[in-house]
Enzyme design. Structure first.
Site, PDB file in Angstrom:
ATOM      1  N   GLU A  90       8.631 -70.134 -54.958  1.00  0.00           N
ATOM      2  CA  GLU A  90       7.453 -70.026 -53.776  1.00  0.00           C
ATOM      3  C   GLU A  90       6.094 -70.511 -54.349  1.00  0.00           C
ATOM      4  OE1 GLU A  90       7.097 -66.144 -52.552  1.00  0.00           O
ATOM      5  OE2 GLU A  90       5.060 -66.603 -51.623  1.00  0.00           O
TER       6      GLU A  90
ATOM      7  N   ASN B 174      -6.231 -60.272 -45.301  1.00  0.00           N
ATOM      8  CA  ASN B 174      -6.412 -59.749 -46.542  1.00  0.00           C
ATOM      9  C   ASN B 174      -8.028 -60.301 -47.021  1.00  0.00           C
ATOM     10  OD1 ASN B 174      -6.074 -57.565 -48.207  1.00  0.00           O
ATOM     11  ND2 ASN B 174      -4.389 -58.579 -49.115  1.00  0.00           N
TER      12      ASN B 174
ATOM     13  N   GLU C  10       2.776 -69.501 -47.124  1.00  0.00           N
ATOM     14  CA  GLU C  10       2.014 -68.209 -46.667  1.00  0.00           C
ATOM     15  C   GLU C  10       0.668 -68.266 -46.244  1.00  0.00           C
ATOM     16  OE1 GLU C  10       3.151 -65.827 -49.845  1.00  0.00           O
ATOM     17  OE2 GLU C  10       0.664 -65.849 -50.601  1.00  0.00           O
TER      18      GLU C  10
ATOM     19  N   ASP D 222       7.615 -66.353 -57.304  1.00  0.00           N
ATOM     20  CA  ASP D 222       6.366 -66.901 -56.824  1.00  0.00           C
ATOM     21  C   ASP D 222       5.484 -67.342 -57.894  1.00  0.00           C
ATOM     22  OD1 ASP D 222       4.255 -67.199 -55.318  1.00  0.00           O
ATOM     23  OD2 ASP D 222       4.075 -65.333 -54.205  1.00  0.00           O
TER      24      ASP D 222
ATOM     25  N   ARG E  89      12.668 -60.399 -55.963  1.00  0.00           N
ATOM     26  CA  ARG E  89      11.620 -61.298 -56.518  1.00  0.00           C
ATOM     27  C   ARG E  89      11.314 -60.739 -57.657  1.00  0.00           C
ATOM     28  NH1 ARG E  89       5.606 -62.412 -54.503  1.00  0.00           N
ATOM     29  NH2 ARG E  89       5.110 -60.632 -55.957  1.00  0.00           N
TER      30      ARG E  89
ATOM     31  N   TYR F  95      -1.120 -62.085 -61.049  1.00  0.00           N
ATOM     32  CA  TYR F  95      -0.536 -61.737 -59.819  1.00  0.00           C
ATOM     33  C   TYR F  95       0.658 -61.111 -59.850  1.00  0.00           C
ATOM     34  CZ  TYR F  95       1.951 -62.185 -55.626  1.00  0.00           C
ATOM     35  OH  TYR F  95       2.406 -61.967 -54.473  1.00  0.00           O
TER      36      TYR F  95
ATOM     37  N   GLU G 207      10.772 -61.237 -46.478  1.00  0.00           N
ATOM     38  CA  GLU G 207      10.141 -60.599 -47.307  1.00  0.00           C
ATOM     39  C   GLU G 207       9.704 -59.238 -46.914  1.00  0.00           C
ATOM     40  OE1 GLU G 207       6.197 -62.113 -48.503  1.00  0.00           O
ATOM     41  OE2 GLU G 207       6.127 -61.022 -50.591  1.00  0.00           O
TER      42      GLU G 207
ATOM     43  N   ARG H 246       7.185 -70.072 -45.134  1.00  0.00           N
ATOM     44  CA  ARG H 246       6.733 -68.900 -45.467  1.00  0.00           C
ATOM     45  C   ARG H 246       5.791 -68.254 -44.743  1.00  0.00           C
ATOM     46  NH1 ARG H 246       7.719 -64.915 -47.928  1.00  0.00           N
ATOM     47  NH2 ARG H 246       6.269 -64.617 -49.523  1.00  0.00           N
TER      48      ARG H 246
ATOM     49  N   HIS I 115       6.551 -64.398 -44.536  1.00  0.00           N
ATOM     50  CA  HIS I 115       5.696 -63.678 -45.471  1.00  0.00           C
ATOM     51  C   HIS I 115       5.679 -62.153 -44.879  1.00  0.00           C
ATOM     52  CE1 HIS I 115       1.456 -63.477 -47.266  1.00  0.00           C
ATOM     53  NE2 HIS I 115       2.216 -63.246 -48.117  1.00  0.00           N
TER      54      HIS I 115
ATOM     55  N   ASP J  57       0.193 -56.457 -46.777  1.00  0.00           N
ATOM     56  CA  ASP J  57      -1.083 -56.859 -46.005  1.00  0.00           C
ATOM     57  C   ASP J  57      -0.745 -57.351 -44.559  1.00  0.00           C
ATOM     58  OD1 ASP J  57      -0.791 -58.910 -48.512  1.00  0.00           O
ATOM     59  OD2 ASP J  57      -1.654 -60.103 -46.799  1.00  0.00           O
TER      60      ASP J  57
ATOM     61  N   HIS K 158       2.485 -68.764 -56.853  1.00  0.00           N
ATOM     62  CA  HIS K 158       1.124 -68.517 -56.455  1.00  0.00           C
ATOM     63  C   HIS K 158       0.349 -69.459 -56.470  1.00  0.00           C
ATOM     64  CE1 HIS K 158      -1.180 -65.007 -54.883  1.00  0.00           C
ATOM     65  NE2 HIS K 158      -0.050 -64.740 -54.272  1.00  0.00           N
TER      66      HIS K 158
ATOM     67  N   TRP L 129      -5.581 -68.250 -58.049  1.00  0.00           N
ATOM     68  CA  TRP L 129      -5.082 -66.845 -58.264  1.00  0.00           C
ATOM     69  C   TRP L 129      -3.692 -66.777 -58.056  1.00  0.00           C
ATOM     70  CZ3 TRP L 129      -3.950 -62.996 -55.071  1.00  0.00           C
ATOM     71  CH2 TRP L 129      -3.493 -61.780 -55.602  1.00  0.00           C
TER      72      TRP L 129
HETATM   73  O1  KDG Z   1      -3.143 -61.272 -49.664  1.00  0.00           O
HETATM   74  C1  KDG Z   1      -2.332 -62.081 -50.212  1.00  0.00           C
HETATM   75  C2  KDG Z   1      -1.002 -61.546 -50.388  1.00  0.00           C
HETATM   76  O2  KDG Z   1      -0.490 -61.735 -49.218  1.00  0.00           O
HETATM   77  C3  KDG Z   1      -0.074 -62.539 -51.362  1.00  0.00           C
HETATM   78  O3  KDG Z   1      -0.783 -62.487 -52.650  1.00  0.00           O
HETATM   79  C4  KDG Z   1       1.434 -61.997 -51.192  1.00  0.00           C
HETATM   80  O4  KDG Z   1       2.024 -64.092 -52.315  1.00  0.00           O
HETATM   81  C5  KDG Z   1       2.162 -63.174 -51.651  1.00  0.00           C
HETATM   82  C6  KDG Z   1       3.592 -62.655 -51.532  1.00  0.00           C
HETATM   83  O5  KDG Z   1       4.415 -63.636 -51.469  1.00  0.00           O
HETATM   84  O6  KDG Z   1       4.027 -61.685 -51.065  1.00  0.00           O
HETATM   85 MG    MG Z   2       3.470 -65.611 -52.109  1.00  0.00          MG
END
Ligand code: KDG
Ligand code: MG
Length: 412
Positions: free
Chosen positions: A246, A37, A272, A220, A147, A159, A349, A293, A322, A326, A222, A412
């Site tokens: 996560e 992505n 991920e 998450d 989630r 996010y 997921e 993940r 994951h 994407d 993130h 992010w």
């Molecule tokens: O492209 C970025 C995403 O795959 C990500 O932000 C998604 O963190 C994610 C998740 O747990 O699905």
């Molecule tokens: Mg994630």
């Protein structure tokens, strides 16, 4: 089964996907997902310019040997671009092998270890009310594990909050939260860790009060926290009995997880953005996580992720592959075949792709009562409609990034 054609197909039915299609001289066709992505064209070039020419004339039945050749002969190892490209080849070869054998890939991996794959979806809302609606909408669609992401007071956008989080699947408007936005520059979002750490436990308390103790809940973080902040969050969420927390830290520094583990019993899921077993070496050996993940698409394909998960199984660590939008339907199918076959499956997921995406990628996998199944078509069970794909040319898109109030760039 000599490969005589290797094509890279880029399509953008709502979001970009990179697919490798291999054809053998005796007429077998296999497809693999190489979507990264926001950096899709780097994988396209890696595949088109450096990998496709090496595959022509090679034997499609030699999956492991092809993997080792692509990984080792490049000299430059690991990394998301390399591993997504190798993943695309690996998936396409498993697809071909399954078709040649007349069997779904999970049968070639040892057969089914379960009847279906428990999957979680993404409920979200800017406010608790919106979030509750989104949780209910997901439950109506059969999700049994959910989630939970919400807005944080004072922050404009963060996010995990979908614009249409109630998932109106019946009229064709699907919940398809794609954070990568089309355009020539990434969108800027804002972040404040103290507000987030204060707010999130109140959200989980409200969700538990509304939905009771049974519903498995995930969250998450993130990658946005330091180890001590992650420890604080894990501890403050303990009363709400999360299925997992996560990406509480970026975990590039694997040792950092020791500190988090010392302070909380909240289960941890990470990986991920990892792409090889080496990224997991210490955190698996020291049992610093509970769920792996990685996506098949970003971790060198079925062959390599199976090795990661077999290693994890020795430490009672399970899969939590994951599966955002994407990961293309091809990558999702690969995850389902692998998840059905391994013993240490945990959860999958599953965000569900848009109707446009489904018009390009025809799938044989199914979703029923909160469980996924890859189906019983030979191979991976996904076909790419090239004419349909051609209607959606690539569009530049970037994932957003964060800045703190003082202007500092933040994870992010
Ligand atoms: O492209 C970025 C995403 O795959 C990500 O932000 C998604 O963190 C994610 C998740 O747990 O699905
Ligand atoms: Mg994630």
């Amino acid at each position: 089964m000599i490969i005589d054609k290797a094509e890279v197909i880029v399509t953008s039915p709502g979001r970009n996907f990179v697919t490798l299609r291999l054809t053998t001289a005796d007429g077998h066709v296999g497809i693999g997902d190489g979507t990264l992505n926001g950096r899709e064209l780097a994988v396209v070039s890696y595949l088109r310019d450096h990998v496709a020419p090496l595959l022509i004339g090679s034997d499609a039945s030699r999956i492991e040997d092809t993997w080792q050749f692509l990984y080792r002969s490049a000299y430059w190892r690991r990394g998301p671009v390399t591993m997504a490209a190798i993943a695309a080849v690996d998936m396409a070869l498993w697809d071909i092998k399954g078709k040649a054998a007349g069997m779904p890939v999970y049968q070639l991996l040892g057969g089914a270890s379960r009847n279906g794959l428990m999957a979680y979806g993404h409920a979200s809302g800017k406010t608790n009310e919106e979030l509750f609606d989104s949780i209910r909408a997901h439950q109506e669609l059969g999700y049994r594990s959910i989630r939970v992401q919400t807005g944080v007071p004072g922050l404009k956008s963060i996010y995990g909050i979908a614009s249409n989080a109630t998932f109106e699947a019946n009229d064709g408007v699907r919940y398809d939260h794609e954070p990568a936005q089309r355009g020539a520059f990434p969108a800027e979002e804002d972040w404040d860790t103290r507000s987030y750490l204060r707010h999130i436990p109140t959200v989980f308390e409200a969700v538990r009060n509304e939905f009771g103790p049974e519903l498995p809940l995930l969250h998450d973080a993130h990658h946005r926290l330091t180890p001590i902040q992650a420890a604080q969050l894990g501890k403050s969420l303990e009363p709400y009995d999360l299925f997992w927390l996560e990406d509480c830290t970026p975990a590039e520094n694997q040792e950092a997880l020791r500190l988090v583990r010392q302070h909380t019993t909240t289960p941890l899921a990470i990986g991920e953005i990892f792409n090889t077993v080496w990224d997991y070496q210490q955190i698996i050996r020291e049992q610093l996580i509970d769920y792996v993940r990685s996506a098949v698409t970003h971790t060198g394909g079925i062959s390599h992720l199976k090795k990661v998960l077999d290693y994890a199984s020795q430490y009672q660590i399970k899969s939590g592959m994951h599966g955002p939008t994407d990961v293309s339907p091809v990558g999702m199918a690969a995850a389902m075949h692998l998840g059905l076959a391994i013993h240490n499956f945990g959860i999958q997921e599953y965000m569900q792709h848009s109707a446009q995406t489904d018009s390009v990628f025809k799938q044989s996998y199914s979703w029923s009562n909160g469980f996924l199944h890859p189906g019983n078509e030979p191979g991976l069970g996904v076909t790419l409609d090239v004419d349909e794909a051609g209607k959606y040319p690539y569009e530049q898109a970037y994932l957003p990034f964060n800045r703190l109030a003082d202007g500092t760039v933040h994870d992010w």
